[in-house]
Write a protein that holds these residues in place. Sequence first.
Motif, short mmCIF file in Angstrom:
data_model
loop_
_atom_site.label_atom_id
_atom_site.label_comp_id
_atom_site.label_asym_id
_atom_site.label_seq_id
_atom_site.Cartn_x
_atom_site.Cartn_y
_atom_site.Cartn_z
N ALA A 221 6.25 -0.02 3.87
CA ALA A 221 5.56 0.39 5.09
C ALA A 221 5.50 1.91 5.23
O ALA A 221 4.48 2.47 5.65
CB ALA A 221 6.23 -0.23 6.30
N ALA A 222 6.60 2.58 4.90
CA ALA A 222 6.62 4.05 5.06
C ALA A 222 5.66 4.72 4.10
O ALA A 222 4.96 5.68 4.46
CB ALA A 222 8.04 4.57 4.84
N LEU A 224 2.94 3.30 2.82
CA LEU A 224 1.60 2.96 3.29
C LEU A 224 1.19 3.89 4.42
O LEU A 224 0.05 4.39 4.45
CB LEU A 224 1.56 1.50 3.76
N GLU A 225 2.10 4.14 5.34
CA GLU A 225 1.79 5.04 6.45
C GLU A 225 1.46 6.44 5.93
O GLU A 225 0.52 7.08 6.41
CB GLU A 225 2.98 5.10 7.41
N ARG A 226 2.21 6.92 4.96
CA ARG A 226 1.94 8.24 4.38
C ARG A 226 0.55 8.26 3.72
O ARG A 226 -0.21 9.21 3.90
CB ARG A 226 3.02 8.57 3.34
N LEU A 228 -2.03 6.46 4.40
CA LEU A 228 -3.09 6.33 5.41
C LEU A 228 -3.29 7.59 6.22
O LEU A 228 -4.25 7.68 7.00
CB LEU A 228 -2.77 5.15 6.34
N GLN A 229 -2.43 8.57 6.05
CA GLN A 229 -2.60 9.85 6.75
C GLN A 229 -3.69 10.71 6.12
O GLN A 229 -4.06 11.75 6.67
CB GLN A 229 -1.28 10.61 6.78
N THR A 269 1.64 -2.06 -2.30
CA THR A 269 1.29 -1.11 -1.24
C THR A 269 -0.12 -0.57 -1.45
O THR A 269 -0.88 -0.38 -0.48
CB THR A 269 2.31 0.03 -1.20
#
Length: 368
Positions: A221-222, A224-226, A228-229, A269
């Motif tokens: 998740a972490a 993926l969040e990076r 998507l930035q 991911t």
Amino acid sequence: MSERYIGLMSGTSLDGVDGVLALCDAAHTRVLQHAYRPFPAELAAELLALNSPGDNELHRAALAANALSRLYAQVVDELLRSADLPASAISAIGAHGQTVRHRPGAFDGTGYTLQLNNPALLAELSGITVVADFRSRDLAAGGQGAPLVPAFHQALFGRRGQTVSVLNIGGISNLSVLQDDHVLGFDCGPGNALLDAWCRQHTGQPYDDQGRWSASGQVQAALLERLLQEPFFSLPPPKSTGRDLFNPGWMADRMAGFGELAAADVQATLVELTALSCATELQRHGADSSRLIVCGGGALNLHLMRRLQALLPQLSVVDSEAEGLPPLQVEAAAFAWLARKTLQRETGSLQSVTGALGARVLGAIYPA
């Protein structure tokens, strides 16, 4: 009157050349034959290298274009032999070429897009008129030069009174939202480019067959969040992208500081990145769609298809074969269709898609 055209496509996945022989008229396109030739390893490596600055680029690019055109000619020959047709039976070949740089609007306000190709050599080898260089006229008119397939998607998959979306997942993913006479189309972000590169690096295989390897991993998740930035994901249409942005260097920069992650988890991911970026764009711009038709090599990744369906439970997510055209034939058929448009002096681009000053007749013609 229907005429026979050949369409040739080698996309950013860098796997090889798909070719179709199609019967085209003003209203219909019907594929009669399909042929595929993989890239020789040396050519694939050189085309990938030419996506980045390097030594002696002009010389290397010219020779790579010659090699690609010879491979195109082999695909054309295979199509003609399969159909038992002479070259004279074909009105034209639509040959896209291999995109190695795509920078619309950059640097001087116009930018450039570069598809390696030698259409003069292909015309000489095949004895058939060749239409090529489909993107640069749209750039000259202030557009993105991409994607070009939404107009074809509308002709092939559009349904009166319905909103239908078409998602092409090649190296880069692009979405077409078809609403009667209005078409919206744009690139969503990475498709198979990052997935294939990670798979080659960690398994030695050119791609993750049916997504089995990614299905064995867990989404981080972490990470993926990076990922998507990336600002591209929040840009409004019109927008287009390529390996200039989404490449292994981009991945390495965003994975910095994460330590050792299981390779299968990173692959999972990356699948989620592709699925989520596409699903988010569809929800933003095509939320009333009744159906999502998926084409390109990504349609063969069953794990990716399952993730798209899970993220879009309100839609029926199907591959394009359910609509009569197998996923690996759609883009090649589009360039057969565009070649006909060029010969007829009909516009092939859509202002609503590329953001150009208006629709333009695309392509340069190399007579047989």
